[in-house]
Design a protein around this motif. Structure first.
Motif, short mmCIF file in Angstrom:
data_model
loop_
_atom_site.label_atom_id
_atom_site.label_comp_id
_atom_site.label_asym_id
_atom_site.label_seq_id
_atom_site.Cartn_x
_atom_site.Cartn_y
_atom_site.Cartn_z
N ARG A 70 0.84 -1.20 0.00
CA ARG A 70 0.00 0.00 0.00
C ARG A 70 0.87 1.24 0.00
O ARG A 70 2.02 1.22 0.45
CB ARG A 70 -0.94 0.01 1.21
CG ARG A 70 -0.26 0.15 2.57
CD ARG A 70 -1.29 0.00 3.68
NE ARG A 70 -0.68 0.16 5.00
CZ ARG A 70 -1.33 -0.05 6.15
NH1 ARG A 70 -2.61 -0.43 6.13
NH2 ARG A 70 -0.70 0.12 7.28
N VAL A 113 2.31 -5.08 2.99
CA VAL A 113 1.14 -5.34 3.83
C VAL A 113 1.05 -6.83 4.16
O VAL A 113 0.99 -7.21 5.33
CB VAL A 113 -0.16 -4.88 3.13
CG1 VAL A 113 -1.38 -5.26 3.96
CG2 VAL A 113 -0.12 -3.39 2.87
N SER A 146 1.77 -3.80 11.46
CA SER A 146 0.67 -2.84 11.59
C SER A 146 -0.70 -3.43 11.23
O SER A 146 -1.73 -2.85 11.58
CB SER A 146 0.93 -1.63 10.70
OG SER A 146 1.06 -2.01 9.34
N VAL A 147 -0.72 -4.58 10.56
CA VAL A 147 -2.00 -5.16 10.14
C VAL A 147 -2.25 -6.54 10.74
O VAL A 147 -3.33 -7.10 10.54
CB VAL A 147 -2.12 -5.24 8.60
CG1 VAL A 147 -1.86 -3.87 7.97
CG2 VAL A 147 -1.21 -6.30 8.02
N ARG A 170 -5.67 -8.10 12.06
CA ARG A 170 -6.80 -7.38 11.44
C ARG A 170 -7.00 -7.76 9.98
O ARG A 170 -8.13 -7.78 9.49
CB ARG A 170 -6.56 -5.87 11.54
CG ARG A 170 -6.44 -5.35 12.95
CD ARG A 170 -6.42 -3.81 12.98
NE ARG A 170 -5.28 -3.25 12.26
CZ ARG A 170 -5.40 -2.42 11.22
NH1 ARG A 170 -6.59 -2.05 10.79
NH2 ARG A 170 -4.31 -1.94 10.63
N PHE A 171 -5.92 -8.03 9.28
CA PHE A 171 -5.98 -8.37 7.86
C PHE A 171 -5.67 -9.85 7.67
O PHE A 171 -4.85 -10.43 8.39
CB PHE A 171 -4.95 -7.57 7.07
CG PHE A 171 -5.23 -6.09 6.95
CD1 PHE A 171 -6.21 -5.45 7.72
CD2 PHE A 171 -4.51 -5.31 6.05
CE1 PHE A 171 -6.46 -4.10 7.61
CE2 PHE A 171 -4.74 -3.95 5.92
CZ PHE A 171 -5.72 -3.35 6.70
N MET A 187 -9.81 -7.16 5.10
CA MET A 187 -9.36 -6.11 6.01
C MET A 187 -10.47 -5.80 7.00
O MET A 187 -11.55 -5.33 6.62
CB MET A 187 -8.99 -4.85 5.21
CG MET A 187 -7.98 -5.11 4.11
SD MET A 187 -7.34 -3.60 3.33
CE MET A 187 -8.84 -2.96 2.63
N LEU A 221 -10.76 -1.64 10.34
CA LEU A 221 -9.98 -0.64 9.61
C LEU A 221 -9.83 0.65 10.40
O LEU A 221 -10.73 1.06 11.15
CB LEU A 221 -10.63 -0.37 8.26
CG LEU A 221 -10.36 -1.45 7.20
CD1 LEU A 221 -11.38 -1.37 6.07
CD2 LEU A 221 -8.95 -1.32 6.66
N LYS A 222 -8.66 1.27 10.22
CA LYS A 222 -8.32 2.52 10.90
C LYS A 222 -8.07 3.60 9.85
O LYS A 222 -7.69 3.29 8.72
CB LYS A 222 -7.05 2.32 11.73
CG LYS A 222 -7.11 1.19 12.73
CD LYS A 222 -5.77 1.00 13.41
CE LYS A 222 -5.79 -0.16 14.39
NZ LYS A 222 -4.48 -0.35 15.04
N GLU A 273 -5.56 5.32 9.46
CA GLU A 273 -4.19 5.19 8.96
C GLU A 273 -4.01 4.06 7.95
O GLU A 273 -2.93 3.92 7.37
CB GLU A 273 -3.20 5.00 10.12
CG GLU A 273 -3.56 3.91 11.10
CD GLU A 273 -4.29 4.45 12.32
OE1 GLU A 273 -5.20 5.31 12.16
OE2 GLU A 273 -3.97 3.99 13.45
N ASP A 274 -5.05 3.28 7.72
CA ASP A 274 -5.01 2.28 6.65
C ASP A 274 -5.36 2.88 5.29
O ASP A 274 -5.27 2.19 4.27
CB ASP A 274 -6.00 1.15 6.95
CG ASP A 274 -5.62 0.33 8.18
OD1 ASP A 274 -6.53 0.00 8.97
OD2 ASP A 274 -4.42 0.04 8.35
N TYR A 281 -4.01 0.40 -2.49
CA TYR A 281 -3.54 -0.96 -2.26
C TYR A 281 -3.22 -1.62 -3.59
O TYR A 281 -4.06 -1.63 -4.51
CB TYR A 281 -4.59 -1.75 -1.48
CG TYR A 281 -4.60 -1.39 -0.03
CD1 TYR A 281 -5.12 -0.18 0.41
CD2 TYR A 281 -4.08 -2.26 0.93
CE1 TYR A 281 -5.11 0.17 1.75
CE2 TYR A 281 -4.08 -1.93 2.28
CZ TYR A 281 -4.59 -0.71 2.68
OH TYR A 281 -4.58 -0.37 4.01
#
Length: 123
Positions: free
Chosen positions: A37, A47, A62-63, A66-67, A82, A85-86, A88-89, A93
């Protein structure tokens, strides 16, 4: 060879998206598939990646949790689920294909790239 990424969009923080990457013109199951990303003003970053059979996966810290990266070799398609999600994501992609999988977290190791799909997470 073509990698067609789709499934991005606008979502609120805490929501989910599932981009996909449809491949053509290559033997899909011969390639490690990666997701990268690039956020505005930032460098492209790793990612997630998944090996040829899908047995092994790798994630950026960082993921993690969550991912989830997956693939369907019968459909020549890779996915990136995903969740949570935040803001900052938010980024474009990209999916990419790596024939040898020698360094899946490094973008220079990939042979082919898709055009990218935009993910925007609002707070």
């Amino acid at each position: 060879v073509q990698l067609q990424a789709s499934g991005g969009g606008l979502v609120q923080a805490g929501g989910s998206l599932r981009p996909s990457c449809a491949a053509s013109g290559l033997r899909f199951n011969d390639y490690v598939m990666g997701w990268f990303r690039q956020a505005p003003g930032k460098e492209r970053e790793f990612v997630a990646a998944i090996t040829w059979s899908g047995f092994r996966t790798s994630y950026a810290d960082s993921v993690k949790g969550r991912f989830t990266v997956s693939r369907d070799n019968a459909k020549n398609t890779a996915y990136l689920q995903m969740n949570l999600l935040k803001p900052e994501d938010t980024a474009v992609y990209y999916c990419a294909a790596d024939r040898f999988g020698s360094g899946v977290v490094v973008d220079t190791g990939y042979d082919f790239w898709g055009q990218g799909t935009l993910v925007t997470v609002s707070s």
